[in-house]
Design a protein around this motif. Sequence first.
Motif, short mmCIF file in Angstrom:
data_model
loop_
_atom_site.label_atom_id
_atom_site.label_comp_id
_atom_site.label_asym_id
_atom_site.label_seq_id
_atom_site.Cartn_x
_atom_site.Cartn_y
_atom_site.Cartn_z
N ALA A 182 69.96 0.83 -3.23
CA ALA A 182 70.39 1.52 -4.45
C ALA A 182 70.50 0.53 -5.61
O ALA A 182 70.10 0.84 -6.74
CB ALA A 182 71.73 2.22 -4.21
N ALA A 183 71.02 -0.67 -5.33
CA ALA A 183 71.13 -1.69 -6.38
C ALA A 183 69.75 -2.16 -6.82
O ALA A 183 69.52 -2.42 -8.01
CB ALA A 183 71.96 -2.87 -5.86
N ALA A 184 68.82 -2.29 -5.87
CA ALA A 184 67.46 -2.70 -6.21
C ALA A 184 66.78 -1.65 -7.11
O ALA A 184 66.11 -1.99 -8.08
CB ALA A 184 66.63 -2.91 -4.95
N LEU A 185 67.00 -0.39 -6.79
CA LEU A 185 66.41 0.67 -7.59
C LEU A 185 66.98 0.68 -9.00
O LEU A 185 66.24 0.82 -9.98
CB LEU A 185 66.64 2.03 -6.91
CG LEU A 185 66.05 3.24 -7.63
CD1 LEU A 185 64.54 3.11 -7.78
CD2 LEU A 185 66.41 4.53 -6.88
N ARG A 186 68.29 0.52 -9.11
CA ARG A 186 68.91 0.46 -10.44
C ARG A 186 68.37 -0.72 -11.24
O ARG A 186 68.10 -0.60 -12.44
CB ARG A 186 70.43 0.36 -10.32
CG ARG A 186 71.12 1.65 -9.86
CD ARG A 186 72.62 1.57 -10.10
NE ARG A 186 73.22 0.46 -9.35
CZ ARG A 186 73.69 0.57 -8.11
NH1 ARG A 186 73.61 1.72 -7.46
NH2 ARG A 186 74.24 -0.48 -7.51
N ALA A 187 68.20 -1.85 -10.58
CA ALA A 187 67.69 -3.03 -11.26
C ALA A 187 66.27 -2.79 -11.77
O ALA A 187 65.94 -3.08 -12.92
CB ALA A 187 67.73 -4.24 -10.33
N PHE A 188 65.42 -2.24 -10.92
CA PHE A 188 64.03 -2.01 -11.32
C PHE A 188 63.95 -1.05 -12.49
O PHE A 188 63.26 -1.33 -13.49
CB PHE A 188 63.24 -1.45 -10.14
CG PHE A 188 61.85 -0.99 -10.53
CD1 PHE A 188 60.88 -1.90 -10.88
CD2 PHE A 188 61.54 0.36 -10.55
CE1 PHE A 188 59.61 -1.48 -11.27
CE2 PHE A 188 60.28 0.80 -10.92
CZ PHE A 188 59.31 -0.13 -11.27
N LEU A 189 64.65 0.07 -12.40
CA LEU A 189 64.58 1.06 -13.47
C LEU A 189 65.16 0.52 -14.78
O LEU A 189 64.72 0.92 -15.87
CB LEU A 189 65.33 2.33 -13.06
CG LEU A 189 64.72 3.08 -11.86
CD1 LEU A 189 65.59 4.28 -11.49
CD2 LEU A 189 63.29 3.53 -12.16
N ALA A 190 66.12 -0.40 -14.68
CA ALA A 190 66.66 -1.02 -15.89
C ALA A 190 65.73 -2.07 -16.46
O ALA A 190 65.73 -2.33 -17.67
CB ALA A 190 68.03 -1.65 -15.58
N LEU A 191 64.92 -2.69 -15.61
CA LEU A 191 63.99 -3.72 -16.08
C LEU A 191 62.77 -3.12 -16.79
O LEU A 191 62.21 -3.75 -17.70
CB LEU A 191 63.50 -4.56 -14.89
CG LEU A 191 64.51 -5.53 -14.27
CD1 LEU A 191 63.97 -6.06 -12.94
CD2 LEU A 191 64.81 -6.68 -15.22
N VAL A 192 62.36 -1.94 -16.40
CA VAL A 192 61.12 -1.36 -16.93
C VAL A 192 61.10 -1.22 -18.45
O VAL A 192 60.12 -1.60 -19.09
CB VAL A 192 60.83 0.00 -16.25
CG1 VAL A 192 59.70 0.73 -16.97
CG2 VAL A 192 60.46 -0.20 -14.78
#
Length: 257
Positions: free
Chosen positions: A54-64
Amino acid sequence: MGRNLQSSDRLRPVDLARGHGLSTQAIRNYEETGILPAAGRTPHGYRTYTSLHAAALRAFLALVPGHGHQTATSIMRAVNQGSAEEAFHLIDESHAQLLDDRRTLQAVESALRDLERTEASEPGVGSDAVSGPGGTFIGPLAEQLGIGPATLRKWERAGLVCPRRDPLTGYRVYDEAAVRDARLAHQLRRGGYLLEQIAPLIAQVRAAGGLEPLQAALCDWHGRLSARGRALLTGAAELEAYLRERGSGLLRAIPDN
């Protein structure tokens, strides 16, 4: 999704997907491309995720938003492969690109200010420079700019200036818009910009319909750069949270002596 995280550390693909308006296939695709770490499996072969995913997904979506999909993917892959330094290098490149874009905007604004001062002191092309109806020829314009005619022809080949041709003589005739483009190109060249860097800026002036309408485009440009800067900060915060989660997970995995 918060209730799922509190009630159990085991999450299904749908649990991750719902909180971000994604499909379960998107979650599986993110795992397969290395954006998410590999999922666990139940005895029946179903994927199971954890708060780390879940943390990885949040990080990716915030990086985009700040880095773009491709670079954000590369950053997450590097982190998940244990290559944090590579991820930091990619992040630094995005920040450097933003700084370069800011400098380009400043150069355009400076060139426009210089151009406006020039036009205020020398309205139009100047009667002595007008060698034909509706415009000026290459020699007088080159002399006015302090460059050679060969330079104007080079700029024409690069798409910076688009003179028309006199139907009788075949000579190049620079109308008001072409003179404006030549002056702007001249200012930007003096600022050290390459022809391939100047071409898209000249195109923006033409698309805006001149220098005055371009001011609105410049304001929008400022806004987009500020939004990217804030997006980079948001992405960095979420990535840091993910790195902390990964670090604590690795520490939990180390057995006590």
